[in-house]
Design a protein around this motif. Structure first.
Motif, PDB file in Angstrom:
ATOM      1  N   UNK A  49       0.927  -1.288   0.049  1.00  0.00           N
ATOM      2  CA  UNK A  49       0.272  -0.037  -0.080  1.00  0.00           C
ATOM      3  C   UNK A  49       0.694   1.341   0.020  1.00  0.00           C
ATOM      4  N   UNK A  50       1.768   1.318  -0.998  1.00  0.00           N
ATOM      5  CA  UNK A  50       2.607   2.492  -0.893  1.00  0.00           C
ATOM      6  C   UNK A  50       2.153   4.065  -1.196  1.00  0.00           C
ATOM      7  N   UNK A  51       0.689   3.872  -1.725  1.00  0.00           N
ATOM      8  CA  UNK A  51       0.094   5.222  -2.012  1.00  0.00           C
ATOM      9  C   UNK A  51      -0.760   5.884  -1.016  1.00  0.00           C
TER      10      UNK A  51
ATOM     11  N   UNK B 118       2.914   9.727  -8.468  1.00  0.00           N
ATOM     12  CA  UNK B 118       3.501   9.781  -9.792  1.00  0.00           C
ATOM     13  C   UNK B 118       5.075   9.479  -9.785  1.00  0.00           C
ATOM     14  N   UNK B 119       5.853   9.975  -8.811  1.00  0.00           N
ATOM     15  CA  UNK B 119       7.062   9.991  -8.720  1.00  0.00           C
ATOM     16  C   UNK B 119       7.434   8.316  -8.360  1.00  0.00           C
ATOM     17  N   UNK B 120       6.621   8.005  -7.403  1.00  0.00           N
ATOM     18  CA  UNK B 120       6.934   6.299  -7.116  1.00  0.00           C
ATOM     19  C   UNK B 120       6.718   5.487  -8.237  1.00  0.00           C
ATOM     20  N   UNK B 121       5.566   5.755  -8.995  1.00  0.00           N
ATOM     21  CA  UNK B 121       5.447   4.805 -10.229  1.00  0.00           C
ATOM     22  C   UNK B 121       6.836   5.103 -11.115  1.00  0.00           C
ATOM     23  N   UNK B 122       6.905   6.413 -11.479  1.00  0.00           N
ATOM     24  CA  UNK B 122       8.282   6.592 -12.167  1.00  0.00           C
ATOM     25  C   UNK B 122       9.339   5.762 -11.938  1.00  0.00           C
TER      26      UNK B 122
ATOM     27  N   UNK C  66       3.532  -5.309  -5.904  1.00  0.00           N
ATOM     28  CA  UNK C  66       3.300  -4.243  -5.108  1.00  0.00           C
ATOM     29  C   UNK C  66       1.698  -4.500  -4.787  1.00  0.00           C
ATOM     30  N   UNK C  67       1.060  -4.336  -3.486  1.00  0.00           N
ATOM     31  CA  UNK C  67      -0.334  -4.610  -3.084  1.00  0.00           C
ATOM     32  C   UNK C  67      -0.804  -3.203  -3.039  1.00  0.00           C
ATOM     33  N   UNK C  68      -1.965  -3.031  -3.508  1.00  0.00           N
ATOM     34  CA  UNK C  68      -2.637  -1.628  -3.637  1.00  0.00           C
ATOM     35  C   UNK C  68      -4.098  -1.673  -3.562  1.00  0.00           C
ATOM     36  N   UNK C  69      -4.624  -0.595  -3.422  1.00  0.00           N
ATOM     37  CA  UNK C  69      -6.194  -0.324  -3.844  1.00  0.00           C
ATOM     38  C   UNK C  69      -6.156   0.901  -4.789  1.00  0.00           C
ATOM     39  N   UNK C  70      -5.132   1.314  -5.207  1.00  0.00           N
ATOM     40  CA  UNK C  70      -5.122   2.830  -5.952  1.00  0.00           C
ATOM     41  C   UNK C  70      -4.824   2.062  -7.559  1.00  0.00           C
ATOM     42  N   UNK C  71      -6.126   1.788  -8.078  1.00  0.00           N
ATOM     43  CA  UNK C  71      -6.248   0.995  -9.534  1.00  0.00           C
ATOM     44  C   UNK C  71      -5.215   1.985 -10.511  1.00  0.00           C
ATOM     45  N   UNK C  72      -5.293   3.351 -10.521  1.00  0.00           N
ATOM     46  CA  UNK C  72      -4.548   4.009 -11.334  1.00  0.00           C
ATOM     47  C   UNK C  72      -3.164   3.970 -11.157  1.00  0.00           C
ATOM     48  N   UNK C  73      -2.642   3.660 -10.103  1.00  0.00           N
ATOM     49  CA  UNK C  73      -1.445   3.811  -9.679  1.00  0.00           C
ATOM     50  C   UNK C  73      -0.795   2.383 -10.221  1.00  0.00           C
ATOM     51  N   UNK C  74      -1.441   1.305 -10.022  1.00  0.00           N
ATOM     52  CA  UNK C  74      -1.207  -0.032 -10.591  1.00  0.00           C
ATOM     53  C   UNK C  74      -0.968   0.231 -12.118  1.00  0.00           C
ATOM     54  N   UNK C  75      -2.217   0.731 -12.894  1.00  0.00           N
ATOM     55  CA  UNK C  75      -2.088   0.836 -14.250  1.00  0.00           C
ATOM     56  C   UNK C  75      -0.762   1.513 -14.846  1.00  0.00           C
ATOM     57  N   UNK C  76      -0.414   2.411 -14.083  1.00  0.00           N
ATOM     58  CA  UNK C  76       0.677   3.404 -14.432  1.00  0.00           C
ATOM     59  C   UNK C  76       2.030   2.616 -14.404  1.00  0.00           C
TER      60      UNK C  76
END
Length: 268
Positions: free
Chosen positions: A178-180, A189-193, A208-218
């Motif tokens: 859950x980094x975001x 955005x910086x983490x995804x990059x 990476x486990x997440x609930x932020x779908x946009x972050x995962x898609x990026x």
């Protein structure tokens, strides 16, 4: 089917040796409450894999098991051909597994620099000072924060420090939980990059486990859905280009998505 593309298909012993991570029939829980219930996961080297799921589905438990922080009751975890199921967390870190826990896990009273120093390993082949300098090159905004206590930083700054700290031992596998969470969009955005750069430049494998779908898609080339301790859906890079499939995945619906075979198997 390519190695590592489906979490529920049991790989052969030869395939297991070629995988970055092979989890077979994993069970874990808290007291009498089961959480992971026969979970299977295969991850190929040099890929960014995302795991999506609601709260309470077992995401953090899985990451703690992978890092050796949560006991398992059955199953195997093989990292880069080595069975680490019974190996303690500090030895996994020394074997090249980096970890960013949910909540970041910084020591509030220590400076940013000392938080980084705690994670340095000689196995990296770099001195402590060289490892910190490499982290500053990767995260230049942290340089001015080195003297400041970890507890005085903003949530986004703390998350960047936690990510930088996970790289101090020169890992080949990075686990992020859950980094975001609670982080401003610019830091997300910086983490995804950064994750994409680590994969492209160093061939790093990321889970990476997440609930932020946009972050995962990026940043992810593959996204799996975890429900009640088991994976119920798996989308590869091509399927992530399917807007209808992605829309259903955002609702955590598995009706149209690739189903997962829950067949049990073991690593010998």
């Amino acid at each position: 089917m390519m190695i590592g593309t489906s979490p529920g298909v049991c790989p052969t012993d030869t395939e297991v040796q070629a995988l970055a991570l092979a989890v077979q029939d994993l069970h874990a829980g808290y007291g009498a409450m089961p959480v992971l219930q026969g979970l299977h996961l295969s991850v190929a080297h040099g890929r960014i894999n995302g795991i999506l799921g609601h709260n309470g589905m077992g995401k953090s438990t899985l990451m703690k098991c992978l890092m050796g922080l949560q006991p398992t009751t059955a199953g195997h975890m093989v990292f880069n051909g080595r069975d680490l199921t019974r190996v303690p967390a500090h030895e996994r870190a020394g074997a090249g597994i980096g970890y960013v826990p949910q909540g970041r896990g910084l020591i509030a009273a220590l400076s940013t620099e000392d938080n980084l120093r705690l994670a340095w390993f000689k196995r990296s082949g770099r001195s402590e000072a060289e490892a910190i300098e490499a982290a500053m090159q990767r995260f230049p905004r942290l340089k001015k924060l080195l003297p400041r206590p970890g507890g005085s930083l903003s949530g986004g700054e703390q998350q960047l420090v936690a990510l930088a700290r996970s790289l101090m031992g020169d890992p080949w596998l990075l686990l992020l939980d859950e980094p975001t969470e609670g982080i401003q969009p610019s830091i997300i955005e910086e983490m995804a990059d950064t994750l994409v750069a680590l994969q492209r430049e160093q061939g790093m494998t990321v889970l990476v486990v997440e609930q932020n779908m946009d972050f995962l898609l990026s940043c992810s080339e593959r996204i799996l859905v975890l429900e009640k301790g088991r994976f119920v859906a798996d989308l590869d890079a091509a399927q992530l280009q399917d807007s209808a499939a992605v829309a259903e995945l955002m609702g955590l619906g598995a009706g149209r998505l690739t189903s997962v075979n829950p067949a049990a198997c073991s690593v010998r």
